[in-house]
Write a protein that holds these residues in place. Structure first.
Motif, PDB file in Angstrom:
ATOM      1  N   GLU A 177       0.859  -1.195   0.000  1.00  0.00           N
ATOM      2  CA  GLU A 177       0.000   0.000   0.000  1.00  0.00           C
ATOM      3  C   GLU A 177       0.888   1.235   0.000  1.00  0.00           C
ATOM      4  OE1 GLU A 177      -3.328   0.361  -0.001  1.00  0.00           O
ATOM      5  OE2 GLU A 177      -3.631  -1.812  -0.134  1.00  0.00           O
ATOM      6  N   PRO A 178       0.388   2.376  -0.523  1.00  0.00           N
ATOM      7  CA  PRO A 178       1.155   3.617  -0.408  1.00  0.00           C
ATOM      8  C   PRO A 178       1.440   3.946   1.057  1.00  0.00           C
ATOM      9  CG  PRO A 178      -0.683   3.887  -1.931  1.00  0.00           C
ATOM     10  CD  PRO A 178      -0.870   2.558  -1.268  1.00  0.00           C
ATOM     11  N   VAL A 179       2.612   4.511   1.314  1.00  0.00           N
ATOM     12  CA  VAL A 179       3.009   4.866   2.681  1.00  0.00           C
ATOM     13  C   VAL A 179       2.729   6.359   2.896  1.00  0.00           C
ATOM     14  CG1 VAL A 179       4.973   5.005   4.270  1.00  0.00           C
ATOM     15  CG2 VAL A 179       4.850   3.128   2.582  1.00  0.00           C
ATOM     16  N   ASN A 180       1.948   6.647   3.924  1.00  0.00           N
ATOM     17  CA  ASN A 180       1.615   8.045   4.226  1.00  0.00           C
ATOM     18  C   ASN A 180       2.762   8.680   5.021  1.00  0.00           C
ATOM     19  OD1 ASN A 180       0.527  10.451   5.253  1.00  0.00           O
ATOM     20  ND2 ASN A 180      -1.539   9.608   5.183  1.00  0.00           N
ATOM     21  N   SER A 181       3.316   9.768   4.509  1.00  0.00           N
ATOM     22  CA  SER A 181       4.475  10.401   5.158  1.00  0.00           C
ATOM     23  C   SER A 181       4.072  11.355   6.279  1.00  0.00           C
ATOM     24  CB  SER A 181       5.274  11.187   4.112  1.00  0.00           C
ATOM     25  OG  SER A 181       4.523  12.308   3.682  1.00  0.00           O
ATOM     26  N   TRP A 236      -1.379  14.127  12.552  1.00  0.00           N
ATOM     27  CA  TRP A 236      -1.635  12.917  11.762  1.00  0.00           C
ATOM     28  C   TRP A 236      -1.388  11.638  12.570  1.00  0.00           C
ATOM     29  CZ3 TRP A 236       1.195   8.628  10.193  1.00  0.00           C
ATOM     30  CH2 TRP A 236       0.520   7.782   9.282  1.00  0.00           C
ATOM     31  N   THR A 237      -2.305  10.702  12.484  1.00  0.00           N
ATOM     32  CA  THR A 237      -2.087   9.336  12.964  1.00  0.00           C
ATOM     33  C   THR A 237      -2.667   8.441  11.865  1.00  0.00           C
ATOM     34  OG1 THR A 237      -4.259   9.037  13.982  1.00  0.00           O
ATOM     35  CG2 THR A 237      -2.524   9.992  15.390  1.00  0.00           C
ATOM     36  N   PRO A 238      -2.318   7.148  11.839  1.00  0.00           N
ATOM     37  CA  PRO A 238      -2.871   6.295  10.780  1.00  0.00           C
ATOM     38  C   PRO A 238      -4.400   6.316  10.742  1.00  0.00           C
ATOM     39  CG  PRO A 238      -1.107   5.163  11.935  1.00  0.00           C
ATOM     40  CD  PRO A 238      -1.350   6.436  12.687  1.00  0.00           C
ATOM     41  N   GLU A 239      -5.021   6.679  11.847  1.00  0.00           N
ATOM     42  CA  GLU A 239      -6.496   6.697  11.890  1.00  0.00           C
ATOM     43  C   GLU A 239      -7.072   8.058  11.481  1.00  0.00           C
ATOM     44  OE1 GLU A 239      -4.710   5.469  14.685  1.00  0.00           O
ATOM     45  OE2 GLU A 239      -4.869   3.542  13.651  1.00  0.00           O
ATOM     46  N   SER A 240      -6.209   9.085  11.347  1.00  0.00           N
ATOM     47  CA  SER A 240      -6.718  10.451  11.096  1.00  0.00           C
ATOM     48  C   SER A 240      -7.516  10.536   9.808  1.00  0.00           C
ATOM     49  CB  SER A 240      -5.573  11.457  10.954  1.00  0.00           C
ATOM     50  OG  SER A 240      -4.751  11.430  12.058  1.00  0.00           O
ATOM     51  N   THR A 241      -8.607  11.263   9.859  1.00  0.00           N
ATOM     52  CA  THR A 241      -9.326  11.567   8.626  1.00  0.00           C
ATOM     53  C   THR A 241      -9.139  13.044   8.264  1.00  0.00           C
ATOM     54  OG1 THR A 241     -11.292  11.814   9.968  1.00  0.00           O
ATOM     55  CG2 THR A 241     -11.104   9.763   8.741  1.00  0.00           C
ATOM     56  N   VAL A 242      -9.050  13.892   9.285  1.00  0.00           N
ATOM     57  CA  VAL A 242      -8.813  15.317   9.035  1.00  0.00           C
ATOM     58  C   VAL A 242      -7.413  15.647   9.534  1.00  0.00           C
ATOM     59  CG1 VAL A 242      -9.607  17.657   9.519  1.00  0.00           C
ATOM     60  CG2 VAL A 242     -11.259  15.776   9.388  1.00  0.00           C
ATOM     61  N   TRP A 243      -6.546  16.049   8.623  1.00  0.00           N
ATOM     62  CA  TRP A 243      -5.173  16.390   9.028  1.00  0.00           C
ATOM     63  C   TRP A 243      -4.551  17.247   7.930  1.00  0.00           C
ATOM     64  CZ3 TRP A 243      -1.020  14.421   6.026  1.00  0.00           C
ATOM     65  CH2 TRP A 243      -1.391  13.451   5.070  1.00  0.00           C
ATOM     66  N   GLY A 244      -3.458  17.941   8.286  1.00  0.00           N
ATOM     67  CA  GLY A 244      -2.795  18.796   7.303  1.00  0.00           C
ATOM     68  C   GLY A 244      -3.677  19.937   6.848  1.00  0.00           C
ATOM     69  N   THR A 245      -4.468  20.466   7.774  1.00  0.00           N
ATOM     70  CA  THR A 245      -5.435  21.513   7.427  1.00  0.00           C
ATOM     71  C   THR A 245      -4.745  22.883   7.270  1.00  0.00           C
ATOM     72  OG1 THR A 245      -5.768  21.986   9.757  1.00  0.00           O
ATOM     73  CG2 THR A 245      -7.266  20.372   8.759  1.00  0.00           C
ATOM     74  N   PRO A 246      -5.427  23.869   6.654  1.00  0.00           N
ATOM     75  CA  PRO A 246      -4.868  25.228   6.561  1.00  0.00           C
ATOM     76  C   PRO A 246      -4.554  25.817   7.942  1.00  0.00           C
ATOM     77  CG  PRO A 246      -6.733  24.993   5.089  1.00  0.00           C
ATOM     78  CD  PRO A 246      -6.684  23.738   5.894  1.00  0.00           C
TER      79      PRO A 246
END
Ligand SMILES: Cc1cc2nc3c(=O)[nH]c(=O)nc-3n(C[C@H](O)[C@H](O)[C@H](O)COP(=O)(O)OP(=O)(O)OC[C@H]3O[C@@H](n4cnc5c(N)ncnc54)[C@H](O)[C@@H]3O)c2cc1C
Length: 393
Positions: A177-181, A236-246
């Motif tokens: 699977e793609p790896v989330n950085s 960010w965590t592997p479970e996050s749905t909202v992350w990297g927001t403005p």
């Protein structure tokens, strides 16, 4: 659709798939390219092409056309995103070009894509189709068969999966699977007239800091200014749905240097690109099916080499097809034997370079900056292996 049975089937018409089509055609092969989108095109903003990528465009006879849109920067400069200090630079003019046999250039992605597409459209050996999402590829007794989203079976002589980081064809070789950085990018262009007078528009500038960076350079003959803002999401965590927001962007860049702060005011915060790569794999070829570009070796963009490596793939593919003709199994094997070690090194080096530029602890930063500030701008020892292209055998 024209009869495809005597053609190589390529899934994906990004920079990689189209360059692969040109490479295969250069080797005398007829090709059919399938793109899932309703129109050909590229999303995103600018792209940097180091000499090892430009050399491939030159080989395909596209450098002159590309030069109508490109900008040839003088230097690649790294600056501290909080103090504004110049940490190090790489000269990209005379000596660089002589050494690597091609220039370093930057351009709008859509300009690069249109020039390659234009060359494909003019080539009688290349057939192009949109609205064809290729779901799978298999080897049968009568040859290879790919299946599109409508369940249509399309026969060909060989398959090249150039369908990007979420490649379907890659499933033939790996269940990874793609790896989330945990990093995210915001990017866009603005008219150059809106850039302040004290901006060094002759350079590619990379502002670096703990867990963040910003890249700036002009594109489209210098008419537009490209900006990419990248940071690690603190939540960010592997479970996050909202992350990297403005809001996180504003938080991590708080207190940054005035020019970086200015850059942030121009960034379109409506659309973000989460940054993924994958671990290198040891095999991406089986019989008459292979992979190319991000489908084969997706990488973090920190070395600005993802697209360039796809171009290198295409050049090697052309070489191998010239040697082995219709023996695709042999051609693809030779192709991957050269491409896997090199692209894997670029993938892992991109991650490592990310650690260096995003260093957080004061000791690492001090040591890095000491090395950076002591090296002259014509020290090419760090780029020789990469910008010099694959080692000649
Ligand atoms: C922020 C950022 C900055 C970057 N900067 C640089 C840079 O400066 N220099 C550089 O060299 N690289 C850079 N890269 C990397 C570069 O964008 C990619 O490596 C490059 O686009 C890969 O090209 P590709 O054709 O292999 O894949 P893609 O660009 O992903 O193209 C795949 C194509 O296949 C199509 N497709 C997908 N699935 C299917 C399917 N099932 N069937 C049919 N079609 C399908 C897609 O619609 C797309 O057209 C950057 C990447 C990012 C995210």
């Amino acid at each position: 659709m024209k009869n495809t049975e005597n053609t190589i089937l390529i899934s994906g018409a990004g920079i990689g798939g189209l360059a692969a089509a040109l490479g295969a055609a250069e080797a005398g092969q007829e090709v059919t390219v399938f793109e899932r989108a309703p129109e050909f095109g590229e999303v995103g903003a600018g792209i940097q092409l180091a000499a090892n990528g430009v050399a491939v465009l030159k080989r395909f006879g596209l450098l002159e056309r590309i030069s109508e849109f490109a900008v040839f920067p003088k230097r690649l400069v790294l600056k501290d995103a909080f103090t504004g200090e110049e940490l190090t630079a790489l000269d990209l003019e005379g000596e660089y070009q002589e050494k690597y046999g091609a220039p370093y250039l930057v351009l709008h992605r859509s300009d690069l894509h249109s020039v390659i597409l234009e060359a494909c459209k003019k080539n009688p050996l290349i057939n192009l189709y949109t609205d064809n999402e290729i779901i799978s590829a298999e080897e049968t007794a009568e040859g290879v068969v790919i299946t599109n989203q409508r369940g249509e079976k399309i026969k060909g002589k060989a398959v090249i999966g150039a369908d990007g980081i979420r490649s379907n064809i890659r499933k033939n070789f790996s269940d990874d699977e793609p790896v989330n950085s945990a990093y995210v990018a915001y990017r866009g262009t603005l008219p150059i007239s809106e850039v302040s007078d004290d901006t060094d528009v002759d350079d590619v500038i990379m502002w670096i800091g703990p867990n963040l960076h910003v890249v700036q350079y002009p594109v489209r003959r210098g008419e537009l200014y490209n900006q990419v803002v990248v940071f690690k999401s603190p939540t960010w965590t592997p479970e996050s749905t909202v992350w990297g927001t403005p809001e996180e962007l504003d938080q991590v860049f708080e207190g940054c240097y005035s020019k970086v702060e200015k850059a942030l005011t121009f960034i379109n915060k409506e659309f973000k690109w989460p940054m993924y790569d994958r671990d290198p794999i040891e095999n991406w070829t089986e019989g008459n099916i292979t992979l190319l570009g991000d489908a084969a070796h997706p990488m973090l963009q920190y070395l600005a080499q993802g697209g360039v490596q796809a171009l290198e793939d295409s050049a090697k593919l052309a070489d191998s097809l010239k040697v082995h003709g219709d023996n695709y199994e042999a051609a693809f094997k030779e192709y991957q034997d050269e491409r896997i070690p090199r692209s894997a090194k670029v993938q892992t080096t991109a991650r490592f370079w990310g650690e260096i530029i995003h260093a957080v602890d004061p000791v690492s930063i001090a040591l890095r900056n000491d090395i950076f500030t002591k090296r002259p701008a014509n020290d090419f020892s760090y780029t020789d292996w990469l910008h010099g292209g694959p080692a000649k055998k």
